[in-house]
Design a protein around this motif. Structure first.
Motif, mmCIF file in Angstrom:
data_model
loop_
_atom_site.group_PDB
_atom_site.id
_atom_site.type_symbol
_atom_site.label_atom_id
_atom_site.label_comp_id
_atom_site.label_asym_id
_atom_site.label_seq_id
_atom_site.Cartn_x
_atom_site.Cartn_y
_atom_site.Cartn_z
ATOM 1 N N THR A 241 59.760 32.027 37.429
ATOM 2 C CA THR A 241 58.587 32.787 37.020
ATOM 3 C C THR A 241 58.941 34.258 37.088
ATOM 4 O OG1 THR A 241 57.095 31.095 37.901
ATOM 5 C CG2 THR A 241 56.152 33.275 37.472
ATOM 6 N N ALA A 242 58.836 34.943 35.948
ATOM 7 C CA ALA A 242 59.116 36.379 35.888
ATOM 8 C C ALA A 242 57.977 37.146 36.534
ATOM 9 C CB ALA A 242 59.280 36.803 34.431
ATOM 10 N N ALA A 243 58.310 38.203 37.256
ATOM 11 C CA ALA A 243 57.295 39.025 37.908
ATOM 12 C C ALA A 243 56.356 39.612 36.862
ATOM 13 C CB ALA A 243 57.957 40.138 38.712
ATOM 14 N N SER A 244 55.072 39.541 37.129
ATOM 15 C CA SER A 244 54.075 40.078 36.217
ATOM 16 C C SER A 244 54.177 41.602 36.174
ATOM 17 C CB SER A 244 52.681 39.652 36.684
ATOM 18 O OG SER A 244 51.717 40.054 35.759
ATOM 19 N N GLY A 245 54.192 42.155 34.978
ATOM 20 C CA GLY A 245 54.272 43.597 34.815
ATOM 21 C C GLY A 245 55.678 44.156 34.749
#
Length: 118
Positions: free
Chosen positions: A83-87
């Protein structure tokens, strides 16, 4: 009647709660005992499954290096979820390993994964 109630309740959940697509990976698959590199692109805040596909039987696997700009969770002996970090937009790198035996080799393979987060 009970199974109908369960099915109705499950139909209210978003599809993404069940289905996470595989990361679209480029790079050459390898054999056990040989290290490799893989690449994929993902959107900020998104999640994808990252299967480690090496011909043969994998007996053990794990995370060698955690990502700096996302999370990585092992789902089973061959599949990880990133999961890629949001933002965040940019690059992230992590490494996973698999140990096993296949038709062309045996041993431990480390896969360095380079993610581009858009």
């Amino acid at each position: 009647m009970r199974s109908l109630a369960i099915a109705a309740a499950l139909s209210l959940l978003p599809v993404s709660a069940f289905a996470v697509s595989d990361c679209r990976v480029t790079g050459d698959p390898s054999v056990f005992g040989v290290d490799m590199t893989a690449y994929f692109v993902i959107r900020s805040g998104q999640t994808c499954n990252f299967p480690m596909r090496i011909p043969g039987a994998m007996h053990n696997s794990g995370v060698s290096q955690k990502p700096a700009h996302g999370t990585l969770r092992q789902l089973n002996v061959t599949t990880f979820r990133y999961t890629a970090a949001s933002g965040y937009k940019g690059n992230d790198t992590f490494a996973i390993y698999g140990e096993g035996k296949g038709p062309y080799g045996s041993g431990r393979s480390v896969m360095t994964v380079n993610a581009t987060i858009e």
